[in-house]
Design an enzyme around this catalytic site. Structure first.
Site, PDB file in Angstrom:
ATOM      1  N   HIS A   1      93.600  50.342  15.718  1.00  0.00           N
ATOM      2  CA  HIS A   1      92.823  50.620  14.509  1.00  0.00           C
ATOM      3  C   HIS A   1      93.753  50.838  13.305  1.00  0.00           C
ATOM      4  O   HIS A   1      93.495  51.677  12.434  1.00  0.00           O
ATOM      5  CB  HIS A   1      91.952  51.864  14.730  1.00  0.00           C
ATOM      6  CG  HIS A   1      90.620  51.815  14.027  1.00  0.00           C
ATOM      7  ND1 HIS A   1      89.442  51.583  14.673  1.00  0.00           N
ATOM      8  CD2 HIS A   1      90.282  51.984  12.728  1.00  0.00           C
ATOM      9  CE1 HIS A   1      88.439  51.623  13.821  1.00  0.00           C
ATOM     10  NE2 HIS A   1      88.926  51.855  12.625  1.00  0.00           N
TER      11      HIS A   1
ATOM     12  N   LYS B   1      87.453  45.399  20.653  1.00  0.00           N
ATOM     13  CA  LYS B   1      88.592  45.697  19.766  1.00  0.00           C
ATOM     14  C   LYS B   1      89.027  47.142  19.957  1.00  0.00           C
ATOM     15  O   LYS B   1      88.201  48.053  19.867  1.00  0.00           O
ATOM     16  CB  LYS B   1      88.164  45.483  18.307  1.00  0.00           C
ATOM     17  CG  LYS B   1      89.188  45.915  17.256  1.00  0.00           C
ATOM     18  CD  LYS B   1      88.705  45.515  15.871  1.00  0.00           C
ATOM     19  CE  LYS B   1      89.696  45.865  14.786  1.00  0.00           C
ATOM     20  NZ  LYS B   1      89.644  47.273  14.390  1.00  0.00           N
TER      21      LYS B   1
ATOM     22  N   ARG C   1      95.564  45.859   6.117  1.00  0.00           N
ATOM     23  CA  ARG C   1      95.946  46.413   4.809  1.00  0.00           C
ATOM     24  C   ARG C   1      96.490  45.400   3.801  1.00  0.00           C
ATOM     25  O   ARG C   1      96.167  45.508   2.606  1.00  0.00           O
ATOM     26  CB  ARG C   1      96.929  47.568   5.012  1.00  0.00           C
ATOM     27  CG  ARG C   1      96.269  48.804   5.632  1.00  0.00           C
ATOM     28  CD  ARG C   1      97.291  49.913   5.811  1.00  0.00           C
ATOM     29  NE  ARG C   1      96.760  51.079   6.490  1.00  0.00           N
ATOM     30  CZ  ARG C   1      96.683  51.208   7.817  1.00  0.00           C
ATOM     31  NH1 ARG C   1      97.079  50.218   8.608  1.00  0.00           N
ATOM     32  NH2 ARG C   1      96.203  52.315   8.346  1.00  0.00           N
TER      33      ARG C   1
ATOM     34  N   GLY D   1     100.089  46.223  11.791  1.00  0.00           N
ATOM     35  CA  GLY D   1     101.452  46.056  11.292  1.00  0.00           C
ATOM     36  C   GLY D   1     101.901  44.618  11.140  1.00  0.00           C
ATOM     37  O   GLY D   1     103.081  44.379  10.896  1.00  0.00           O
TER      38      GLY D   1
HETATM   39  C1  LIG Z   1      90.747  50.742   4.988  1.00  0.00           C
HETATM   40  C2  LIG Z   1      90.508  50.318   6.418  1.00  0.00           C
HETATM   41  C3  LIG Z   1      89.228  50.289   6.930  1.00  0.00           C
HETATM   42  C4  LIG Z   1      89.008  49.889   8.244  1.00  0.00           C
HETATM   43  N1  LIG Z   1      87.716  49.816   8.710  1.00  0.00           N
HETATM   44  C5  LIG Z   1      87.492  49.356   9.962  1.00  0.00           C
HETATM   45  C6  LIG Z   1      86.172  49.178  10.440  1.00  0.00           C
HETATM   46  O1  LIG Z   1      85.189  49.392   9.724  1.00  0.00           O
HETATM   47  N2  LIG Z   1      86.013  48.747  11.733  1.00  0.00           N
HETATM   48  C7  LIG Z   1      87.081  48.464  12.548  1.00  0.00           C
HETATM   49  O2  LIG Z   1      86.895  48.071  13.699  1.00  0.00           O
HETATM   50  N3  LIG Z   1      88.348  48.601  12.100  1.00  0.00           N
HETATM   51  C8  LIG Z   1      88.575  49.029  10.845  1.00  0.00           C
HETATM   52  N4  LIG Z   1      89.865  49.131  10.385  1.00  0.00           N
HETATM   53  C9  LIG Z   1      90.982  48.702  11.252  1.00  0.00           C
HETATM   54  C10 LIG Z   1      91.294  47.220  11.024  1.00  0.00           C
HETATM   55  O3  LIG Z   1      90.260  46.404  11.505  1.00  0.00           O
HETATM   56  C11 LIG Z   1      92.572  46.801  11.747  1.00  0.00           C
HETATM   57  O4  LIG Z   1      92.500  47.153  13.122  1.00  0.00           O
HETATM   58  C12 LIG Z   1      93.844  47.391  11.143  1.00  0.00           C
HETATM   59  O5  LIG Z   1      93.723  47.563   9.751  1.00  0.00           O
HETATM   60  C13 LIG Z   1      95.040  46.494  11.441  1.00  0.00           C
HETATM   61  O6  LIG Z   1      96.221  47.079  11.021  1.00  0.00           O
HETATM   62  P1  LIG Z   1      96.969  46.742   9.634  1.00  0.00           P
HETATM   63  O7  LIG Z   1      96.160  47.385   8.553  1.00  0.00           O
HETATM   64  O8  LIG Z   1      98.288  47.382   9.832  1.00  0.00           O
HETATM   65  O9  LIG Z   1      97.029  45.244   9.492  1.00  0.00           O
HETATM   66  C14 LIG Z   1      90.095  49.531   9.075  1.00  0.00           C
HETATM   67  C15 LIG Z   1      91.393  49.551   8.543  1.00  0.00           C
HETATM   68  C16 LIG Z   1      91.610  49.919   7.233  1.00  0.00           C
HETATM   69  C17 LIG Z   1      93.016  49.890   6.680  1.00  0.00           C
END
Ligand SMILES: Cc1cc2nc3c(=O)[nH]c(=O)nc-3n(C[C@H](O)[C@H](O)[C@H](O)COP(=O)(O)O)c2cc1C
Length: 354
Positions: A237, A213, A292, A270
């Site tokens: 991310h 990822k 989110r 997004g």
């Molecule tokens: C609050 C928060 C915590 C996250 N923690 C992790 C995590 O622990 N590991 C990881 O691989 N991605 C993490 N991410 C990224 C998400 O897995 C993902 O790639 C991302 O939120 C997708 O975008 P979106 O929020 O626009 O849908 C996190 C994202 C957010 C918003």
């Protein structure tokens, strides 16, 4: 009912914020929105469904909940609330390694639902090969079905909004599944950053198929396949790591072209509407992850909130497919390849070949 989170000063900034000036944060949503659909009509919609192949599995539909850390900072139900709702709605669920709930508890809850999707566990490189392998072994023993190694966070991005808010994790929101970290400084983290050789070592021994990822470059998709990964999640991310990297909707077509269907592909960043999901499928992803929107729903109303958010996204996807003349998710990529799907003269020239 909104859970009392005033004790978690800055939790909204932590959840909503991105890296630095948040240029990519805005772009992640805008890039999906820029793509213009060009539907076909009178094709017949009898027998329409959302089932899809992701890797070797057939799943109820192509939506996963993205791994998100520290969900106890959002709601007392934390990862358990999210996982139960995801299972009930047939969504895949990826548990962050920075979960505040034991992974075995999540597996028990999620796997109990007959209508569930796929249960995967995410990990960052845990500083050594052995520690990373031990984590995957524990997840396999608990019943998780794949591992997701996050590549785009060997160090944490610089998040201005989060820093300005003063957000700190409080008691009960820590990472209960992780061994204590031997890395205390930035220099320690840089020294422990993994390589393709480490990945090959882990893939060979992993009891679980391993997804990667956080790649955006087409050449990294080629390398991922060569090093034995099972799939790739095109991700930045959620724009939380490096600001001004390209939006995932803009990265996906080149990655899909270089990949030539060797690896299963997913995308996140997004994705907010059913039309975004459909566009992702048309650009070559087999499924999407949503971050989110699910976290906001958990914060607002626990498992019920998450269930409602997922229900709406799936209803939107069903309707968008019907209005594009598609009966099943796999037809989106076929329609795009035939030149049917995207309008040719939309604002983003990089997709004009579709
Ligand atoms: C609050 C928060 C915590 C996250 N923690 C992790 C995590 O622990 N590991 C990881 O691989 N991605 C993490 N991410 C990224 C998400 O897995 C993902 O790639 C991302 O939120 C997708 O975008 P979106 O929020 O626009 O849908 C996190 C994202 C957010 C918003």
């Amino acid at each position: 009912m909104v859970h009392d989170m005033t004790r978690q000063a800055g939790w909204q900034a932590w959840l909503e914020g991105g890296a630095a000036d948040e240029i990519t944060l805005r772009e992640n949503e805008a890039a999906w929105q820029r793509l213009r659909l060009r539907p076909r009509v009178l094709r017949g919609l009898d027998g329409s469904h959302l089932r899809c192949r992701v890797g070797a599995r057939t799943l109820p539909h192509p939506v996963f909940v993205a791994p998100m850390a520290h969900q106890a900072a959002l709601h007392p139900q934390a990862e358990a609330g999210c996982a139960v709702a995801a299972a009930a709605l047939g969504a895949g669920f990826v548990l962050s390694c920075q979960s505040s709930t034991p992974m075995e508890d999540i597996a028990r809850l999620y796997l109990a639902d007959a209508g569930r999707g796929a249960l995967w566990c995410q990990l960052h490189w845990l500083h050594t090969r052995e520690a990373s392998l031990a984590y995957l072994q524990r997840a396999a023993d608990a019943g998780f079905e794949a591992g997701v190694l996050t590549l785009d966070a060997p160090v944490q991005g610089f998040r201005d909004r989060e820093r300005a808010s003063g957000f700190v994790l409080t008691l009960g929101t820590g990472s209960v599944n992780l061994p204590s970290s031997p890395a205390h400084t930035l220099i320690d983290l840089l020294a422990a950053a993994p390589t393709w050789a480490d990945l090959a070592w882990l893939v060979q021994r992993s009891p679980l198929p391993l997804w990667l990822k956080g790649a955006l470059h087409p050449q990294d998709a080629v390398l991922a396949a060569e090093h034995g990964a099972s799939g790739l999640i095109v991700s930045n991310h959620g724009a939380r790591q490096l600001d001004t990297v390209l939006a995932t909707a803009d990265a996906l077509p080149d990655v899909a072209a270089a990949n030539r269907q060797r690896l299963a592909l997913m995308v996140d960043g997004g994705v907010r509407r059913g039309t975004d999901v459909l566009k992702a499928l048309a650009l070559g992803a087999q499924a999407v992850l949503v971050g989110r929107p699910v976290a906001r729903a958990l914060a607002a109303d626990g498992a019920q909130g998450v269930a409602r958010a997922l229900r709406q996204l799936l209803d939107e996807l069903t309707i968008a497919m019907a209005l594009c003349g598609l009966r099943q998710p796999s037809q989106a990529a076929e329609a795009a390849a035939a030149g049917d799907f995207f309008a040719p003269f939309h604002a983003n020239a990089s997709h004009s070949r579709l």
